[in-house]
Write a protein that holds these residues in place. Sequence first.
Motif, mmCIF file in Angstrom:
data_model
loop_
_atom_site.group_PDB
_atom_site.id
_atom_site.type_symbol
_atom_site.label_atom_id
_atom_site.label_comp_id
_atom_site.label_asym_id
_atom_site.label_seq_id
_atom_site.Cartn_x
_atom_site.Cartn_y
_atom_site.Cartn_z
ATOM 1 N N THR A 119 0.863 -1.180 0.000
ATOM 2 C CA THR A 119 0.000 0.000 0.000
ATOM 3 C C THR A 119 0.900 1.230 0.000
ATOM 4 N N SER A 120 0.291 2.396 -0.023
ATOM 5 C CA SER A 120 1.089 3.625 0.015
ATOM 6 C C SER A 120 1.889 3.739 1.306
ATOM 7 N N GLU A 121 1.509 2.978 2.338
ATOM 8 C CA GLU A 121 2.244 3.013 3.604
ATOM 9 C C GLU A 121 3.397 2.020 3.640
ATOM 10 N N THR A 122 3.175 0.820 3.122
ATOM 11 C CA THR A 122 4.206 -0.229 3.198
ATOM 12 C C THR A 122 5.170 -0.195 2.023
ATOM 13 N N LEU A 123 4.834 0.514 0.964
ATOM 14 C CA LEU A 123 5.610 0.498 -0.277
ATOM 15 C C LEU A 123 7.057 0.915 -0.066
ATOM 16 N N TRP A 124 7.262 1.927 0.769
ATOM 17 C CA TRP A 124 8.594 2.533 0.845
ATOM 18 C C TRP A 124 9.614 1.627 1.510
ATOM 19 N N ASN A 125 9.225 0.893 2.524
ATOM 20 C CA ASN A 125 10.146 -0.078 3.134
ATOM 21 C C ASN A 125 10.490 -1.187 2.155
ATOM 22 N N ARG A 126 9.514 -1.588 1.355
ATOM 23 C CA ARG A 126 9.770 -2.629 0.358
ATOM 24 C C ARG A 126 10.751 -2.129 -0.702
ATOM 25 N N LEU A 127 10.584 -0.907 -1.149
ATOM 26 C CA LEU A 127 11.466 -0.371 -2.187
ATOM 27 C C LEU A 127 12.884 -0.178 -1.682
ATOM 28 N N ASP A 128 13.024 0.121 -0.389
ATOM 29 C CA ASP A 128 14.365 0.320 0.184
ATOM 30 C C ASP A 128 15.252 -0.907 0.038
ATOM 31 N N GLY A 129 14.636 -2.070 -0.015
ATOM 32 C CA GLY A 129 15.438 -3.304 -0.080
ATOM 33 C C GLY A 129 15.721 -3.785 -1.480
ATOM 34 N N LEU A 130 15.351 -3.034 -2.516
ATOM 35 C CA LEU A 130 15.510 -3.477 -3.901
ATOM 36 C C LEU A 130 16.763 -2.875 -4.537
ATOM 37 N N SER A 131 17.425 -3.661 -5.366
ATOM 38 C CA SER A 131 18.602 -3.182 -6.094
ATOM 39 C C SER A 131 18.220 -2.545 -7.420
ATOM 40 N N THR A 132 17.055 -2.919 -7.944
ATOM 41 C CA THR A 132 16.534 -2.319 -9.175
ATOM 42 C C THR A 132 15.045 -2.066 -8.991
ATOM 43 N N ALA A 133 14.500 -1.271 -9.877
ATOM 44 C CA ALA A 133 13.059 -1.054 -9.848
ATOM 45 C C ALA A 133 12.354 -2.378 -10.118
ATOM 46 N N PRO A 134 11.179 -2.605 -9.522
ATOM 47 C CA PRO A 134 10.455 -3.868 -9.760
ATOM 48 C C PRO A 134 10.246 -4.098 -11.259
ATOM 49 N N GLY A 135 10.400 -5.352 -11.673
ATOM 50 C CA GLY A 135 10.263 -5.648 -13.100
ATOM 51 C C GLY A 135 8.853 -5.434 -13.611
ATOM 52 N N ARG A 136 7.871 -5.993 -12.890
ATOM 53 C CA ARG A 136 6.469 -5.861 -13.305
ATOM 54 C C ARG A 136 5.646 -5.370 -12.113
ATOM 55 N N VAL A 137 5.018 -4.232 -12.299
ATOM 56 C CA VAL A 137 4.220 -3.620 -11.229
ATOM 57 C C VAL A 137 2.768 -3.614 -11.671
ATOM 58 N N LEU A 138 1.894 -4.042 -10.781
ATOM 59 C CA LEU A 138 0.463 -4.011 -11.040
ATOM 60 C C LEU A 138 -0.184 -3.098 -10.007
ATOM 61 N N VAL A 139 -0.894 -2.094 -10.473
ATOM 62 C CA VAL A 139 -1.518 -1.104 -9.592
ATOM 63 C C VAL A 139 -3.025 -1.263 -9.648
ATOM 64 N N LEU A 140 -3.642 -1.408 -8.480
ATOM 65 C CA LEU A 140 -5.102 -1.449 -8.377
ATOM 66 C C LEU A 140 -5.597 -0.055 -8.012
ATOM 67 N N GLY A 141 -6.360 0.551 -8.911
ATOM 68 C CA GLY A 141 -6.931 1.864 -8.626
ATOM 69 C C GLY A 141 -6.448 2.918 -9.594
ATOM 70 N N GLY A 142 -7.397 3.631 -10.216
ATOM 71 C CA GLY A 142 -7.069 4.666 -11.187
ATOM 72 C C GLY A 142 -7.343 6.060 -10.690
ATOM 73 N N GLY A 143 -7.299 6.241 -9.361
ATOM 74 C CA GLY A 143 -7.409 7.585 -8.796
ATOM 75 C C GLY A 143 -6.062 8.284 -8.829
#
Length: 722
Positions: free
Chosen positions: A395-419
């Motif tokens: 979610t918008s809250e948990t995303l940032w901790n997850r991204l901190d541990g990545l060496s590259t941008a996620p290969g395939r991202v799926l987003v739910l919601g078009g707001g």
Amino acid sequence: MRKKGALLILLLLLVAGFVFSGLGDYLSLSGLQALHSDILDKQAAQPWLFALLFFLAYVLVTALSLPGAAVMTLAGGAVLGFWQGLLLVSFASTIGATLAFLVARYLLRDSLRERFPERLKSIDAGIEREGGFYLFTLRLVPLFPFFLINLLMGLTALPARRFYWVSQLGMLPGTAVYVNAGVQLGQLDSLAGILSPSLVLAFSLLGIFPLLAKRVLEGLRRRRIYRGWSRPKQYDRNLLVIGAGAGGLVSAYIAAALRAKVTLIEAGAMGGDCLNTGCVPSKALIRSARLAAQARRAEDFGVELGPATVNFPRVMSRVRQVIANIAPHDSVERYTQLGVEVIQGYARFVDPWTLEIEPPSGPSQRLTARNIVLATGAEPVVPPIPGLTEYGFETSETLWNRLDGLSTAPGRVLVLGGGAIGCELSQCFAQLGSAVSLVEMAPRLLPREDDEVSVALAHQFADDGVDVFCRHRAMRCEMRDGEKCLVIEDLASGDVRALPYDMLICAVGRRPRLSGFGLETLGVSTEAPLETNRFLQTAFPHIYATGDVVDGPLPLTHVAAHQAWYASVNALFGWLKRFAVDYKVLPRVTYTSPEVAAVGLSEQDAREQGIAVDVTRYDLADLDRAICESEAQGFVKVLTAPGKDRILGVTIVGAQAGELLAEYVLAMKHGLGLGKILATTHAYPTLAEANKYAAGEWRKARQPEWLLGMLARLFRWQRGGE
């Protein structure tokens, strides 16, 4: 239908007879003055017959909603005396009001409820929430005329019996004040009597009564609300604020600036979601993504950079550094220096005035306050999709901790919601090099905005490589061939397909964060946004709310700060003067490329609300600075009142749209029209000139052709008639 038609015709005939007979002339102070002696003679000759005729006439005037009831009330006191006048007027007015109530219910309720369901919701809500007390309030301190109350209440489900007795009680004090004024007028036999103490007092009561009645009602309401609770004899604080996000920080700051004793309580990081997981990190990430996209276009500007690569750990390091650079603005140290006591811990209501605060370590403490502000924010909504929890999501809250541990941008991202959040993150990850899919159940992106905004954004997303699936429903998450997939259904055709992903982000909305604060102890529901009145008071008048926790117009940081001013000032000075929150001019921005910025009405809003508007549009393809920047995509659209330059709403799509919008926000706030914007010198070449040119388009469409024709003939004559 025949019965209704016959009744309607009868009512129209009675009203027409009243109008054309000239009887209305007698229901005025001048008319009564002319007939005063004649009326007194008739009343003295046949007092019982006069009383009966007066009673029936009053019932008729009230039932038909005719003007003159107030004058008849004064006349009742002047001719019949206080007690007889009060008795007759009180019952006659209530019977007449009930007849008007029943007529409205019989003739109008079904058709009007079908035609204007939204406009009657507030009245229905008041009746459902407070029943007869709502009507009693309107009767005692009328927010609109009595005849309108009769008609509108007939459209609700309020029982007629309750309407009668509540009206009888509610109108009695006001009737007594008016009848008494009539008695004093009736005793006036010379101009000198105008200054008699009794007459001055009688007319003073006419002005003072609504204020006194309002105070009495507030006292009764408070007594009912606080029944069963014991108020502290003294308070530890003037104000307690729960939550150190935008709303809480502003509330605490204002209280401290006014030298009130205020405590701010926060269980998490200072700055709330905006600083730590929302606006700040997302905009920092968007800046890196936008630069990466611009680098790929460098050759279009004649600059050769070679292949643009994204060092994702350094991107995330910058995001964290941006947060760290802004954090001192919202820190404990800064607010302590400003005079705010800051306590880190969890706050829970013990009673309406007392909070128990549990720190991360150490003993808990209790504090009482005269007023409390709830600014606890909101949390992401997680849809009940089978397999979602099993296979993981962000979610918008948990995303940032997850991204901190990545060496590259996620290969395939799926987003739910078009707001707004879903669109910003989708384009952002696509620009950083991810393969992005966006799934939205609505027919289009950003459904809050106009159709052409959604179309423009969809075209840009296609250019950026974002696969958009509008009108699609997320059915389940599952594993296929060792890959995590989201199975979606096309709502138009019923076709089903699976979208593989490495990271799934839920951006389908947010809900108020209400659980865990002891609100249940007070009997406050935590299942929906807090209902507040126009002063931001909750069900308990001394407890205010601000920000995403409120059932407000827009869940945005600057809206929370805007509300916080009203909440804190009303909390501290509500005993003297309260201020109704103003939602008329609230800007909103979606930080995609191009940006989408809007304020006030959109065309979609105007259509849905039945508001007539003139629409003026200026395309940025004609703007010199936009052409220089190769940012000539987008438009400025201004909605104005028909035939006038008064601005009702603005939508801008384009580079720096959020910055361009500020001029319109200022103009709308202070009542400046397009003519003032057109007359303002804008520097050349700037993007801000778009606002001036939009105003010029408005003027061009309304130029006086007849005058221009005359000028053409004048100049032709000056040239010698060539």
